[in-house]
Structures are given as C-alpha cells and as structure tokens.
Design a protein around this motif. Structure first.
Motif, PDB file in Angstrom:
ATOM      1  N   CYS A  94       0.798  -1.231   0.000  1.00 62.62           N
ATOM      2  CA  CYS A  94       0.000   0.000   0.000  1.00 62.62           C
ATOM      3  C   CYS A  94       0.834   1.286   0.000  1.00 62.62           C
ATOM      4  N   PRO A  95       1.937   1.324   0.738  1.00 60.44           N
ATOM      5  CA  PRO A  95       2.673   2.598   0.769  1.00 60.44           C
ATOM      6  C   PRO A  95       3.144   3.085  -0.603  1.00 60.44           C
ATOM      7  N   ILE A  96       3.321   2.167  -1.540  1.00 61.79           N
ATOM      8  CA  ILE A  96       3.742   2.630  -2.862  1.00 61.79           C
ATOM      9  C   ILE A  96       2.674   2.383  -3.916  1.00 61.79           C
ATOM     10  N   CYS A  97       1.452   2.111  -3.460  1.00 61.50           N
ATOM     11  CA  CYS A  97       0.399   1.765  -4.413  1.00 61.50           C
ATOM     12  C   CYS A  97      -0.514   2.952  -4.660  1.00 61.50           C
TER      13      CYS A  97
ATOM     14  N   ILE B 195     -12.488   0.523 -12.632  1.00 59.88           N
ATOM     15  CA  ILE B 195     -13.290  -0.524 -11.999  1.00 59.88           C
ATOM     16  C   ILE B 195     -12.445  -1.578 -11.314  1.00 59.88           C
ATOM     17  N   CYS B 196     -11.169  -1.588 -11.548  1.00 57.07           N
ATOM     18  CA  CYS B 196     -10.309  -2.529 -10.828  1.00 57.07           C
ATOM     19  C   CYS B 196     -10.424  -2.183  -9.342  1.00 57.07           C
ATOM     20  N   PRO B 197     -10.904  -3.113  -8.529  1.00 54.81           N
ATOM     21  CA  PRO B 197     -11.168  -2.752  -7.132  1.00 54.81           C
ATOM     22  C   PRO B 197      -9.887  -2.558  -6.323  1.00 54.81           C
ATOM     23  N   VAL B 198      -8.771  -2.961  -6.895  1.00 57.89           N
ATOM     24  CA  VAL B 198      -7.491  -2.875  -6.188  1.00 57.89           C
ATOM     25  C   VAL B 198      -6.496  -2.108  -7.053  1.00 57.89           C
ATOM     26  N   GLY B 199      -5.244  -2.142  -6.682  1.00 53.84           N
ATOM     27  CA  GLY B 199      -4.249  -1.367  -7.420  1.00 53.84           C
ATOM     28  C   GLY B 199      -3.550  -2.154  -8.513  1.00 53.84           C
ATOM     29  N   ALA B 200      -4.207  -3.178  -9.030  1.00 53.91           N
ATOM     30  CA  ALA B 200      -3.552  -3.999 -10.050  1.00 53.91           C
ATOM     31  C   ALA B 200      -3.421  -3.247 -11.363  1.00 53.91           C
ATOM     32  N   LEU B 201      -4.475  -2.544 -11.728  1.00 53.79           N
ATOM     33  CA  LEU B 201      -4.421  -1.768 -12.958  1.00 53.79           C
ATOM     34  C   LEU B 201      -4.290  -0.292 -12.588  1.00 53.79           C
TER      35      LEU B 201
ATOM     36  N   ALA C 118      -4.089   3.054  -3.038  1.00 46.86           N
ATOM     37  CA  ALA C 118      -4.257   3.289  -1.609  1.00 46.86           C
ATOM     38  C   ALA C 118      -5.147   4.509  -1.390  1.00 46.86           C
ATOM     39  N   GLY C 119      -6.135   4.335  -0.535  1.00 48.46           N
ATOM     40  CA  GLY C 119      -7.057   5.430  -0.287  1.00 48.46           C
ATOM     41  C   GLY C 119      -8.368   5.264  -1.005  1.00 48.46           C
ATOM     42  N   GLU C 120      -8.354   4.498  -2.088  1.00 51.61           N
ATOM     43  CA  GLU C 120      -9.618   4.195  -2.760  1.00 51.61           C
ATOM     44  C   GLU C 120      -9.625   2.716  -3.149  1.00 51.61           C
ATOM     45  N   CYS C 121      -9.060   1.907  -2.266  1.00 50.00           N
ATOM     46  CA  CYS C 121      -8.871   0.487  -2.552  1.00 50.00           C
ATOM     47  C   CYS C 121      -9.861  -0.332  -1.744  1.00 50.00           C
ATOM     48  N   LYS C 122     -10.579  -1.192  -2.435  1.00 42.16           N
ATOM     49  CA  LYS C 122     -11.572  -2.016  -1.746  1.00 42.16           C
ATOM     50  C   LYS C 122     -10.904  -3.041  -0.843  1.00 42.16           C
TER      51      LYS C 122
ATOM     52  N   GLN D 224      -8.227  -2.479   0.948  1.00 42.37           N
ATOM     53  CA  GLN D 224      -7.978  -1.752   2.202  1.00 42.37           C
ATOM     54  C   GLN D 224      -9.272  -1.560   2.977  1.00 42.37           C
ATOM     55  N   GLU D 225     -10.306  -1.093   2.261  1.00 40.59           N
ATOM     56  CA  GLU D 225     -11.550  -0.762   2.952  1.00 40.59           C
ATOM     57  C   GLU D 225     -12.168  -1.990   3.610  1.00 40.59           C
ATOM     58  N   PHE D 226     -12.247  -3.065   2.840  1.00 42.07           N
ATOM     59  CA  PHE D 226     -12.925  -4.243   3.384  1.00 42.07           C
ATOM     60  C   PHE D 226     -12.061  -4.960   4.425  1.00 42.07           C
ATOM     61  N   SER D 227     -10.722  -4.825   4.338  1.00 45.41           N
ATOM     62  CA  SER D 227      -9.885  -5.405   5.400  1.00 45.41           C
ATOM     63  C   SER D 227     -10.191  -4.715   6.711  1.00 45.41           C
ATOM     64  N   THR D 228     -10.322  -3.408   6.625  1.00 51.75           N
ATOM     65  CA  THR D 228     -10.599  -2.651   7.836  1.00 51.75           C
ATOM     66  C   THR D 228     -11.980  -3.009   8.369  1.00 51.75           C
ATOM     67  N   ASP D 229     -12.941  -3.088   7.464  1.00 47.64           N
ATOM     68  CA  ASP D 229     -14.314  -3.289   7.912  1.00 47.64           C
ATOM     69  C   ASP D 229     -14.643  -4.747   8.224  1.00 47.64           C
ATOM     70  N   TYR D 230     -14.074  -5.664   7.486  1.00 46.26           N
ATOM     71  CA  TYR D 230     -14.516  -7.061   7.620  1.00 46.26           C
ATOM     72  C   TYR D 230     -13.381  -8.041   7.853  1.00 46.26           C
ATOM     73  N   GLY D 231     -12.162  -7.584   7.914  1.00 50.56           N
ATOM     74  CA  GLY D 231     -11.032  -8.514   8.038  1.00 50.56           C
ATOM     75  C   GLY D 231     -10.729  -8.837   9.483  1.00 50.56           C
ATOM     76  N   LYS D 232      -9.767  -9.738   9.654  1.00 55.22           N
ATOM     77  CA  LYS D 232      -9.384 -10.187  10.992  1.00 55.22           C
ATOM     78  C   LYS D 232      -8.421  -9.214  11.660  1.00 55.22           C
ATOM     79  N   GLY D 233      -7.619  -8.556  10.854  1.00 55.72           N
ATOM     80  CA  GLY D 233      -6.678  -7.594  11.421  1.00 55.72           C
ATOM     81  C   GLY D 233      -5.306  -8.179  11.677  1.00 55.72           C
ATOM     82  N   TYR D 234      -5.135  -9.480  11.469  1.00 57.00           N
ATOM     83  CA  TYR D 234      -3.800 -10.055  11.607  1.00 57.00           C
ATOM     84  C   TYR D 234      -3.676 -11.194  10.621  1.00 57.00           C
TER      85      TYR D 234
END
Ligand SMILES: Cc1cc2nc3c(=O)[nH]c(=O)nc-3n(C[C@H](O)[C@H](O)[C@H](O)COP(=O)(O)O)c2cc1C
Ligand code: SF4
Ligand code: SF4
Ligand code: FES
Lengths: 562, 445
Positions: A129-132, A227-233, A135-139, A141-151
C-alpha cells in the motif's frame, strides 16, 4: 404476496428482518445499497455481467417454507411464515429479490465468510500500500478494515507474479495485486467490444494478461483502471503523481462530444491530476473514453492566452461594436450561459449574421458522438443560430468579400480553420475572445483571454437535450476574467442598464423567464445528473449524431439523412 | 458364503471372446435395447428410468430420472446430451474400462437416453489424457453409423441423432458439468454460477443440456433391457443397480469391481483380498480423493442413532453416506498402518491446489495454502498451531465457492484431522527445525 404486488408492482424482501419494498428481480447488492447498507463486493459491477467469483458478497438466504407433502406455507407458532434458511451461504450479487425472501447480512456466518475471503485475498497479496496508487480508494484496504481479521496467519512464501506489465499505452498491470475478479475482462468484452484480456495458468497462479499479440489499447482502456477494485491496474498518466486523498473532486461534463459524459475532475491546489467518469445511467453509465480524460491538459496548453497576451480592452471593443456591419461567430463548446450572453450582445448591436462552427467527427457508437461540439443544442436553444451549423463559413466569407462586414467577433473559434482566409480577415476588424492563440487571434485588433471548462461554472445541453451542469474545479488563470464577467461588462458598456449578469445564477434568472425551454430551471436546483428538456421544437433538424450508448437518433433525422 | 462380484456392465469386457468391435457387441445381444426403446414413447422411457431408481455415477449420486425431468422442454431450443468422460477424480478408473473395452454399450446407452429426451445431437467429452479412448469411441461411432444405429433415421424409426466426440484440454475441473460445458464452448473451464446456469435450462450454448456420467449412461441400456421390475431387484432400495468400484492403495488385490451393495468387510476381504501381509487397515477414502476419510477403528452412528463399525459399512450410496462420507466417483483408496496420514493429506491437497481452476477466492487461495502448510509439516517445519489453523481455514472454503470443488479441500483436511488428530499433533511436536511465524520472529527481535 401476489395481492400486494398488484398495488405498485413492488414486493417485500426482509433485510436483517427489516422490510424493504423493491421491484421483483432487484439485485440484492443494489437492494441493500438502496437502504444505505453495504454488502461488500469485488467482482460485482452494476453495469457488467455477474460472474460471482470473489465470494465477498456471501449472505444467508431464506425463503418462506412450504410443507413438502401438502405444499401449504409453514407457519411459526405466532402465525408468521416460517423462514427456511439455506444451510450454505449464497452470493448476493447472483441472487435476485423474490417475494418473501429473507436475507441476513450481519449474522455470525456471514461475518465468518467475509473474514475468510478477506484472509484468502490477502495471503498472497504484496501488501505494498505505501507505494500503491490505489491506496485510499482500494476495496482491499476498505474491506480489510471493515470485515477482516486484522492479523495474518500466513507464514508461507507468497506466490510471485509479474510486476509492471505494460498492458497497453495507458494501462499498467501489477499481477500480484490482482484479486482475479475479472471485471476488467468483462468490461473489455462486454462494453468496449475488445476482447483482449484473459487469465492464464490456474489456481492461485492465475495471472491476468493480454492475449498473445494483443494490447489493451482501445479508447476505453482506462475504465478498467477505474473498476479494478485494487491497485492492479493503474493509469500510466496518473501513476505516482498524487495521493488520492489529497484530491478534490468536482463534478463536470466532458467536452469531447455531444454525448455529455458526466465526469469528476480531481485536482489539488489548482492543478488537475485526472478525470474519471461519474455515473449517470441515462448518459454514460459508469464509463468514459480515454481521450476525454486528457482534455484537462488544455489548461496548461502552450498556446494558452494569458492576461499578458491580451490586447485592447472592453472600451475599445465597444467602439468596434458601434459598426453597422458586425458578424458574430460562436462556439459549440461554450456554455449555455455564455452563448446566451453572446447572442444577447449580437442582438443589442447591429449583427448582420450569427454563426456557429460545426465540428464533426466519426463517433464510436459508444460515448463519442459524431458532433464534437458539446453544446450545439445550447446554441440552438438560446437562439444564437436557427439551423444546424456548418464547418465552413463560406457565407461569412462572401459577406466579407462583398463588404457587408466590417467588425468580426470570434469566440473560441479559429476562423481560418473554418475557411476564412487571412486576406478576408485583413479586410475586417477582428475581435477575439478565446482560451488559445491561433491565426485568428493573431489577426485580431482586440484579444480577450477566456477560461477553460475546468475554470468556470456552466451548463451544456447534450444530444439527448439533457441539460447538465459543470462546476469550477480550479481557479481561473490569474488575471483572466470569467467569460460571463467579460460579456456582462461588455453588455453594460453597450447598454448601460443591462444589470449584472456575471454569474451563472444571474443568467439563469433570465434564461428561465426568457426562454420557454428553460422554464422552471435554475442552476442551483439542477441535479448532478442533469434534466431532460423537451427538445421537440428542434426535432426536424437533421442532427449529425448516430447511435451511441443511450441515444438513438430520432426517426425524422434518420429519414432526413437517407 | 463369500461375497462376489455381480457383473452386468462389465459382463463381457474382460472376457477373451470379447473385443470393442460392434460385431462382438452385437453377438452378445447388443443394440436390442435401442430397438426396444425406439418402439416406445420417449416420456415412457424417462418414466422408466425414474422408476428404476438409477442414480448418477459421476459424483453427486443424483437421480438420473429426476435430472431428465428437470430439462426445460418448453424453450423451443435444442436439447443436448453430454456424456461426461472426463474421469479424473483421484483413484477413479472405471469409465476408462467401459470406454476402452465396451464402447458400444456406452453408445447404445447414449442413443437410448438421447431418444428419451428428444436430443438430436449428443457429445462425449473425453479427457485429453485418454487419446486411445477417444480413438476407440470414434471408431465405434463410425461402426454404429454404418449400421444405422447412430445418425439419420435410426433403424427406420424416423429418429435421428448424432454423437460427437469432443476431447478435453486437460484439467480436472473440466469434469464439473458446467466447467465441462464452458470448455466445450471453447473457453476456460470456469464452472458457472447456479443459479442461473443450471444445465437443464441454460447449458451448452445456453440450451437445455443433460450431463451424465459414462457409467450412468451404460446403466440405461440395462434398465431398458431388463425392465424396471428386474432392474430394481439389483442392489437395494435407493441404491439400485450395480456399481463399479475402483480400488487402489494398500490392499492385496487392487482393481475395479462391479458389485451389488455389500459390507465393507465383505468387499475388502472377499472381493479385494484383505490387507497386505502383516498390515492393518487404517481406513479408506471411499469416493475419490475429495471425500471424507473413513477410519477403520472408528465407531459410526447412523441417523437413527444405531452405531456400527467400519466393517459393517454398506458399500453403496446410502451406506457410505450413513457413515458420514460420500460414495462420490466410487474411487476407493485404502490406507493401512504404514501410511503417514499427514503425508496422505499433503498428497491429496497438492492435487486440488494444482487443479483449482482459480476462479473463486476460497478454493483458489485455500487449496494452495493448505498444500503449503501440509508440505511444510511433512518436511520438518510443522508448528503446533498448524493443525488448528488448517482445520479452521479449510472450514472457510467448502460451501462458499462457485462449484463443489471447494469441498475437495475442506473435507479431506477436516476429516483427516478429526479422525487422526494425534498423528498431526505428534508431527507438530516433533518439529525440529523450529520454523517460526513472522510475528514470532518480530517479537524476538
Ligand atoms: C470438481 C468436480 C469434478 C468432477 N469430475 C467429474 C468427472 O470427471 N466425471 C464425471 O462423470 N463427473 C464429474 N463430476 C460430476 C459432474 O459435475 C456431474 O455431476 C456428473 O457428470 C453428472 O453425471 P451423473 O448424474 O450421471 O453422475 C465432477 C464434479 C465436480 C464438482
Ligand atoms: S486486474 Fe483488477 S479488475 Fe482485472 S481481474 Fe485483477 S483485480 Fe479484477
Ligand atoms: S470452487 Fe475451485 S474449482 Fe470450483 S469454481 Fe471455485 S476455484 Fe474453480
Ligand atoms: S460480488 Fe458476489 S461473488 Fe463477487
């Protein structure tokens, strides 16, 4: 159930026991969004086919139970229908609302499903994320924060995949970040009609790529980045230029053609970094062309007229406008408000003729129409012209040659590109308003610089007679007045009691009372999606547009062409 | 009396007098079933297959007759029949016998099934790794066509149907029926989401499609030849007909055996010759690599609460289901006390990690993760927490994926751990190289 369906055609679906009324067949992701809640999703996109592969949207699904033998509805003790939940979760994106359906979006099972999917998506993700750029509009990131385990429980080696793959002239791919949602593939195939992307290898080694010998180079390629939900494209133009959370987003309208694609202009501290599409289901869905995205570069065009390059002033113009023989040439890329004031100027002076220069192009049947002017219908609506414009001003040329014109006003058009020769220009006094220098401004006695669409407010009327507004994204070039300001002042020179018309609001106060087409409209109340005007008075005109995404030419026009 | 095989489908296959040629088949009364069927009404045939209780032999064991009854006959689109000959489930090699040794039995079964379902074009999807089978089938179809048993106006009945052999491109997931259909359409074999893409409604080329396993279709011949009454006398209620079991692993006589339901003890000892000398059975994987393991020392309880031993398990659909697993593709792999269960799991999960199509997140990522953990555990890198991690993580896969293959990771992992936990734990305890997680290493620093 069928009874309440009769009333309004709506059915009841229960989202976490809350009743929601909706059309039968509504997609559950959209349904839940419509009540302000969220079902997290990666692969689902409202404008693409459903692939159901990310499994992020899993929910619990239940239906009113029926007795196997009698077929009678099963009831709870209190007489309410007994809801039978399926033992396995279902994908919300692949499920359509049906009468009496119950869904759980917050249960323990749903929570575990989401945690599981998030964990799986992250184990092989590079976590860079730091070089992506995303970051900031990445699903992710968002869903990890909202629905992930955190570790993380993952201690194995990650799968290694290609980095920095050039997919085409504008799009770069980082395969390790790709969550294999296939949105980009479906977009290319279904919307851009350019089936160039696909996966190779299988399992966790699956890799997005272009087919051999192909490139992602169609004029819609950058939508895959959106529409790429992540930073792949990532966009090769925008890559590494700016952190998205610093960007201010301003709703705007693309000036590429009369389609009037709705856009968002992203800027920071007076500099534009990118343009992305803004959803409008009546116009452009969620898409825009690649070529429309670079139009912001006109702000810093090397031929841009600055305050230094102006010559003469309004008082001088006033003198020229005292002539008996004035011709006005307007532009289809000016706003409704500007064209209204320009037309008013022509009516308060002695205009022998008003023109607009047509700019036609070959459309792509998607989001670029044959009319490169975004506001031809605006010019018609305010009465600057009565018939469709032509690209060669031969009538004006003959008038000049016949000595019928001695002051020629040009607004944002290079007349030499429209067939007026340098000799003809030399025969008249030219007044030029515009953003850029050109042969016409060179020949002009007075030059007044103006602003680009990004530096001011206004409206356009697109091919569907939809009135749409754009807002000022960045401050105007220093020392350059807003076009409306210029014309308002000039009008007051010519007709001292005109009043202040230097703001869109003030112009709209007049427009709504003067022109019946605009009755009841105001700039402030105009919604971001715009409003459809009744353009039937113009339907006899043989407009040049063909079919595009949400537009079919009127039958009369087609006949006229034939 | 020792239990023995009951050969119906394999009656002639391995006999000296028999060859895959049409003459051989005709000599043994071949294609009489088709003649009989052509004289009947298609709907009566469908009813007969339903009444026969014939269940699918490809994996899920769904009623063949009910599957046929779900076909959308009102759409006005053509109905296709596809014979699934992608046989690639680990431990399964029965379809191969039927195709290689008795191809006309399959062709007859397909023609009857096609006629019963108003199909005008049928396909055999054969896995790439069976080039010989494909040749044999091509030749057999030619022979049958020459005798007007396949093709136009079959035996003057007015009914026409052709069979096309389609070779796969080599992936396990092509056996999943919607993956198979995608593959036939020339695409990546990504299984389709259901709803909406139920083959019976939106199958091949978005037309109603029936997909049946080779063995299922071969059985149709015998349902017609014998009649429903006789056929249902074979096997037991809900498990009619014979099944061909593929036995591999730690047993004296591995091979394929066509049997009626019998107990595990009868099957493993009488039919398969018992364990290898000096060994003891540890358990068996009953229906191909993806199924839950059955422990030999375990006590099982059926739905009614009756308990029974491994030896008492009845080897058929319902018997194995009562023991908590599935008969699947009837590929039975036998493990004995020489087997390291963690290695067995590592082996199985490596296959499913390799074969996951990669379409959906849990199976794609979970299968490879499982493979990596189990491989590490087998090479001295096991950590105590790995066992719980494996168990918990595998629970996030099955039932949450596009196709049932997610279970192929979940079921082995969870059942092996449930039944042989101590072996997993001792592996973790014996860890010498002391591999630590990233977090643990961080804390140390
Ligand atoms: C991952 C996966 C692999 C499968 N492979 C095969 C196969 O190789 N052969 C087969 O007949 N069925 C296979 N199946 C089952 C088919 O999807 C389908 O249910 C079967 O062909 C139906 O035939 P039946 O009703 O006659 O059993 C597979 C299923 C899954 C989920
Ligand atoms: S590149 Fe982006 S849009 Fe395309 S499949 Fe990967 S994650 Fe999805
Ligand atoms: S469960 Fe596995 S094999 Fe099936 S669709 Fe998903 S990734 Fe592919
Ligand atoms: S959004 Fe439903 S599976 Fe991806």
């Amino acid at each position: 159930m069928s009874e309440d369906q009769k009333d309004d055609g709506l059915i009841s679906v229960f989202v976490d026991d809350k009743e929601v009324r909706c059309k039968p067949g509504t997609n559950l992701v959209d349904l839940v969004a419509s009540v302000g809640e969220e079902i997290p999703h990666y692969c689902y996109h409202p404008k693409l086919s459903v692939s159901g592969n990310c499994r992020m949207c899993l929910i619990e699904l239940g239906m009113p139970g029926r007795d196997r033998n009698t077929g009678e509805p099963m009831l709870n003790e209190d007489g309410t229908p007994k809801i039978m939940f399926f033992p396995n979760p279902a994908i919300a994106c692949g499920t359509k609302a049906g009468p009496g359906m119950h869904i759980r979006t917050k249960s323990e099972m749903v929570k575990r499903c989401r945690e599981g999917v998030m964990e799986f998506l992250l184990i092989n993700h590079p976590l860079d994320c730091p070089i992506c750029d995303q970051a900031g509009e990445c699903k992710l990131q968002e869903f990890s924060t909202d629905y992930g385990k955190g570790y993380s429980r993952f201690v194995e080696q990650k799968v290694v995949k290609p980095k920095r793959t050039v997919l085409g002239p504008r799009v770069m791919l980082d395969d390790e970040r790709c969550v294999l949602c296939s949105r980009c593939i479906r977009f290319s195939k279904e919307v851009a009609n350019d089936d160039v992307l696909g996966f190779v290898d299988r399992g966790s080694y699956s890799t997005l790529t272009c087919y051999p010998g192909k490139q992602l180079e169609n004029n819609y390629s950058l939508n895959t980045v959106d529409i790429c939900p992540v930073g792949a494209l990532t966009s090769r133009d925008f890559r590494f230029k700016m952190r998205v959370w610093f960007l201010k987003e301003t709703p705007s309208i693309c000036t590429e053609s009369s389609v009037g694609v709705n856009t968002l202009v992203s800027s920071r501290e007076g500099k534009i970094y990118r343009i992305t599409p803004r959803r409008n289901d009546e116009v452009n869905d969620t898409w825009m062309s690649d070529s429309g995205r670079v139009i912001y570069k006109e702000v810093e065009d090397e031929n841009r007229l600055s305050s230094d390059s102006s010559s003469g002033d309004l008082a001088q113009i006033h003198k020229y406008l005292e002539s008996e023989k004035i011709a006005y040439v307007g532009s289809g890329s000016s706003s409704v408000e500007e064209l209204y004031l320009y037309n008013r100027l022509s009516r308060t002076t002695r205009s022998v003729a008003n023109y607009l220069v047509a700019h036609t192009q070959e459309g792509d049947e998607l989001l670029i129409s044959n009319d490169a002017n975004p506001n031809t219908r605006g010019a018609l609506s305010v009465g600057l012209i009565e018939s469709l414009p032509e690209d060669q001003l031969s009538d004006l040329g003959s008038k000049i040659d016949a000595g019928d014109v001695d002051t020629l006003v040009a607004y944002n058009e290079d007349l030499t590109a429209a067939g007026i020769t340098a000799e003809q220009l030399a025969k008249v006094d030219v007044i030029y308003f515009g953003t850029n220098s050109n042969a016409t401004s060179e020949a002009a006695a007075v030059v007044i610089p103006t602003l680009t669409v990004f530096e001011k407010d206004g409206t356009f009327i697109n091919q569907q007679f939809r009135l749409q507004k754009f807002l000022q994204a960045i401050p105007g070039l220093s020392g350059v007045a807003d076009d409306l300001e210029t014309f308002s002042q000039l009008l007051n020179h010519v007709e001292p009691d005109t009043g202040d018309l230097s703001s869109v609001q003030a112009v709209w106060a007049e427009l709504s009372s003067e022109i019946s087409l605009f009755e009841g409209q105001s700039f402030a109340a105009l919604s971001p999606e715009g409003v459809a005007l009744d353009g039937s008075t113009f339907k006899h005109l043989p407009f040049c547009e063909g079919k595009t995404l949400h537009y079919e030419p009127a039958a009369e026009t087609v006949e006229a062409e034939a | 009396m020792a239990a023995v095989e009951r050969k119906i489908l394999l009656k002639h296959a391995d006999e000296d007098y028999y060859s895959p040629s049409i003459d051989s088949y005709l000599e043994q009364g071949g294609y009489e079933g088709l003649k009989k069927a052509l004289a009947e009404k298609p709907e009566d045939l469908r009813e007969a297959v339903k009444d026969s209780g014939l269940r699918g032999r490809g994996g899920a064991g769904f009623s063949c007759g009910i599957k046929w009854s779900l076909v959308d006959r009102k759409s006005g689109k053509p109905i296709y029949l596809i014979c699934n000959c992608d046989e690639s489930e680990p431990g399964t090699f029965k379809d191969r016998q039927l195709v290689h040794k008795d191809p006309h039995q399959l062709i007859e079964g397909m023609m009857i099934s096609a006629f019963a379902n108003d199909v005008a074009l049928a396909f055999i999807y054969i896995r790439e790794e069976m080039p010989l089978g494909a040749k044999i089938l091509e030749k057999a179809i030619e022979e049958a066509r020459a005798k007007n048993l396949v093709g136009e106006n079959i035996l003057g009945s007015g009914y026409s149907c052709d069979i096309v052999v389609h070779r796969g491109a080599g992936a396990y997931i092509c056996g999943e029926e919607t993956g198979l259909i995608e593959s036939m359409e020339g695409k990546r074999p990504y299984p389709r989401i259901k709803p909406p893409f139920f083959p019976a409604v939106l199958g091949l080329y978005q037309c109603p499609t029936i997909v049946n396993n080779v063995e299922t279709l071969c059985n149709v011949v015998h349902v017609v030849n014998m009649g429903v009454e006789e056929y249902t006398k074979i096997g037991r209620h809900g498990n009619t007909g014979t099944r061909i079991w593929c036995v591999s692993g730690m047993v004296k006589n591995p091979g394929y055996y066509e049997i009626e339901p019998m107990t595990m003890k009868e099957f493993l000892y009488d039919v398969c010759g018992g364990p290898l000398p000096g060994r003891k059975f540890k358990g068996c994987i009953p229906g191909g690599g993806s199924m839950k393991i059955l422990g030999a020392e375990e006590t099982y309880t059926d739905r009614e609460g009756k308990s029974f031993s491994f030896d008492e398990i009845i080897v058929d659909y319902d018997g194995i289901a009562a023991a908590g697993s599935m008969s699947g593709s009837s590929g039975m792999m036998i493990l004995d006390d020489s087997t390291d269960i963690v290695e067995a799991l590592a082996n199985i999960t490596a296959f499913y990690a390799h074969e996951s199509c990669g379409q959906c997140t849990p199976c794609r990522e979970g299968s490879l993760w499982t493979k990596k953990i189990t491989a590490r555990m087998c090479t001295g890198g096991a950590r105590p927490q790995d066992v719980d991690l494996l168990y918990d993580m595998a629970g996030n896969i099955g039932g949450r994926t596009v196709c049932p293959m997610g279970y192929s990771t979940t079921w082995p992992v969870q059942s092996y751990i449930e039944k042989f936990r101590d072996e997993f734990d001792s592996k973790a305890q014996a860890n010498e190289c002391g591999m630590k997680s990233f977090d643990e290493r961080l804390i140390e620093k």
